[in-house]
Design an enzyme around this catalytic site. Sequence first.
Site, PDB file in Angstrom:
ATOM      1  N   SER A 150      35.352  48.815  46.789  1.00 59.23           N
ATOM      2  CA  SER A 150      34.041  48.317  46.808  1.00 59.23           C
ATOM      3  C   SER A 150      33.151  49.453  47.791  1.00 59.23           C
ATOM      4  CB  SER A 150      33.889  47.045  47.409  1.00 59.23           C
ATOM      5  OG  SER A 150      32.600  46.604  47.780  1.00 59.23           O
ATOM      6  N   TYR A 163      37.253  42.062  54.338  1.00 55.82           N
ATOM      7  CA  TYR A 163      37.027  42.822  53.126  1.00 55.82           C
ATOM      8  C   TYR A 163      36.837  44.219  53.043  1.00 55.82           C
ATOM      9  CZ  TYR A 163      34.999  43.074  48.399  1.00 55.82           C
ATOM     10  OH  TYR A 163      34.677  43.548  47.063  1.00 55.82           O
TER      11      TYR A 163
HETATM   12  N1  LIG Z   1      31.669  41.500  41.946  1.00 58.47           N
HETATM   13  C1  LIG Z   1      31.179  42.368  42.665  1.00 58.47           C
HETATM   14  O1  LIG Z   1      30.271  42.466  43.230  1.00 58.47           O
HETATM   15  C2  LIG Z   1      32.134  43.459  43.364  1.00 58.47           C
HETATM   16  C3  LIG Z   1      31.622  44.703  44.034  1.00 58.47           C
HETATM   17  C4  LIG Z   1      32.537  45.341  44.275  1.00 58.47           C
HETATM   18  C5  LIG Z   1      33.891  45.212  44.217  1.00 58.47           C
HETATM   19  N2  LIG Z   1      34.372  44.283  43.665  1.00 58.47           N
HETATM   20  C6  LIG Z   1      36.037  44.212  43.418  1.00 58.47           C
HETATM   21  O2  LIG Z   1      35.951  44.000  41.833  1.00 58.47           O
HETATM   22  C7  LIG Z   1      37.274  43.363  41.856  1.00 58.47           C
HETATM   23  C8  LIG Z   1      37.098  42.267  40.860  1.00 58.47           C
HETATM   24  O3  LIG Z   1      36.142  41.315  41.517  1.00 58.47           O
HETATM   25  P1  LIG Z   1      35.322  40.483  40.658  1.00 58.47           P
HETATM   26  O4  LIG Z   1      34.005  40.286  40.898  1.00 58.47           O
HETATM   27  O5  LIG Z   1      35.495  40.805  39.014  1.00 58.47           O
HETATM   28  O6  LIG Z   1      36.141  38.997  40.901  1.00 58.47           O
HETATM   29  P2  LIG Z   1      36.282  37.725  40.049  1.00 58.47           P
HETATM   30  O7  LIG Z   1      35.159  37.507  39.023  1.00 58.47           O
HETATM   31  O8  LIG Z   1      36.411  36.686  41.318  1.00 58.47           O
HETATM   32  O9  LIG Z   1      37.754  37.996  39.348  1.00 58.47           O
HETATM   33  C9  LIG Z   1      38.922  38.033  40.187  1.00 58.47           C
HETATM   34  C10 LIG Z   1      40.034  38.105  39.000  1.00 58.47           C
HETATM   35  O10 LIG Z   1      41.285  38.373  39.751  1.00 58.47           O
HETATM   36  C11 LIG Z   1      42.135  37.016  39.953  1.00 58.47           C
HETATM   37  N3  LIG Z   1      42.930  36.767  41.081  1.00 58.47           N
HETATM   38  C12 LIG Z   1      42.040  36.695  42.206  1.00 58.47           C
HETATM   39  N4  LIG Z   1      43.245  36.375  43.293  1.00 58.47           N
HETATM   40  C13 LIG Z   1      44.414  36.692  42.761  1.00 58.47           C
HETATM   41  C14 LIG Z   1      45.561  36.567  43.110  1.00 58.47           C
HETATM   42  N5  LIG Z   1      46.234  36.039  44.217  1.00 58.47           N
HETATM   43  N6  LIG Z   1      46.746  36.786  42.193  1.00 58.47           N
HETATM   44  C15 LIG Z   1      46.280  36.897  40.769  1.00 58.47           C
HETATM   45  N7  LIG Z   1      45.058  37.131  40.248  1.00 58.47           N
HETATM   46  C16 LIG Z   1      44.112  36.888  41.129  1.00 58.47           C
HETATM   47  C17 LIG Z   1      41.112  36.002  39.393  1.00 58.47           C
HETATM   48  O11 LIG Z   1      41.941  34.878  38.613  1.00 58.47           O
HETATM   49  P3  LIG Z   1      42.440  33.456  39.444  1.00 58.47           P
HETATM   50  O12 LIG Z   1      41.529  33.259  40.399  1.00 58.47           O
HETATM   51  O13 LIG Z   1      42.616  32.541  38.309  1.00 58.47           O
HETATM   52  O14 LIG Z   1      43.668  33.960  40.113  1.00 58.47           O
HETATM   53  C18 LIG Z   1      40.288  37.110  38.389  1.00 58.47           C
HETATM   54  O15 LIG Z   1      40.683  37.149  37.214  1.00 58.47           O
HETATM   55  C19 LIG Z   1      37.656  42.671  43.304  1.00 58.47           C
HETATM   56  O16 LIG Z   1      38.631  43.723  43.561  1.00 58.47           O
HETATM   57  C20 LIG Z   1      36.304  42.939  44.184  1.00 58.47           C
HETATM   58  O17 LIG Z   1      36.757  43.151  45.424  1.00 58.47           O
HETATM   59  C21 LIG Z   1      33.399  43.219  43.342  1.00 58.47           C
END
Ligand SMILES: NC(=O)c1ccc[n+]([C@@H]2O[C@H](COP(=O)([O-])OP(=O)(O)OC[C@H]3O[C@@H](n4cnc5c(N)ncnc54)[C@H](OP(=O)(O)O)[C@@H]3O)[C@@H](O)[C@H]2O)c1
Length: 209
Positions: A150, A163
């Site tokens: 991130s 984070y």
């Molecule tokens: N969205 C943003 O703005 C943003 C910006 C920068 C970086 N990121 C990074 O991008 C990545 C994905 O983010 P996202 O926004 O797509 O998140 P999201 O929409 O919350 O999706 C997260 C995914 O990870 C799974 N997950 C979470 N905790 C888990 C665990 N303990 N074991 C197994 N699976 C798990 C969730 O499924 P379940 O909850 O069903 O387990 C879901 O499939 C993350 O690493 C985040 O830090 C996101």
Amino acid sequence: MSDFREQRWSLKGMTALVTGGTKGIGYAVVEELAAFGAIVHTCSRNETELNQRIQEWKSKGLQVSGSVCDLKIRAQREKLMETVSSQFDGKLNILINNAGTFIPKETTEFTEEDFSTVMTTNFESAYHLSQLAHPLLKSAGNGNIIFISSVAGVIAIPMCSIYASSKGAMNQLTKNLACEWAKDKIRVNTVAPWVIRTPLLDTVEVQFY
Ligand SMILES: NC(=O)c1ccc[n+]([C@@H]2O[C@H](COP(=O)([O-])OP(=O)(O)OC[C@H]3O[C@@H](n4cnc5c(N)ncnc54)[C@H](OP(=O)(O)O)[C@@H]3O)[C@@H](O)[C@H]2O)c1
């Protein structure tokens, strides 16, 4: 020309593990890799949602399988990699360490449990999965690891000191593994997104300075 493009960009025959593929960024990554011909395995904690996604991908003609796995738990990470190894004959071309979580608080408010949840989900699990995947990536002969980090791991954003630390650690780990595992023909890179509208942000009011 289109044949040339297809050959150039095809992932046919490649195998990939994408963590957290049921929502957000991981979901899009699974679809993209599978649409390019890769055989993909993904995981999440919610079995119903995982099965729904797998059915949707199947109906689109994409080859995606999945495991229910809580990446916070070491034994479940080991089981996940055993499944991947047996499904892909001990060879993995692509590991995407995507799953992550975010708890917004002031540093003085974070609990011991918050610290453990965020660091284990975001950093420890990605570190351990990379260790577990190393023999599979090496056997593939052209392994790739991508960490989803991130911008918060590079600059200071409010309410996210844990984070940010987990993502900063990931950025440094990328450099170490890229150097350490180049001899095994494993490329290691990080993608650091800025804000992307996904379920991760649904419950959070994001403020930036
Ligand atoms: N969205 C943003 O703005 C943003 C910006 C920068 C970086 N990121 C990074 O991008 C990545 C994905 O983010 P996202 O926004 O797509 O998140 P999201 O929409 O919350 O999706 C997260 C995914 O990870 C799974 N997950 C979470 N905790 C888990 C665990 N303990 N074991 C197994 N699976 C798990 C969730 O499924 P379940 O909850 O069903 O387990 C879901 O499939 C993350 O690493 C985040 O830090 C996101």
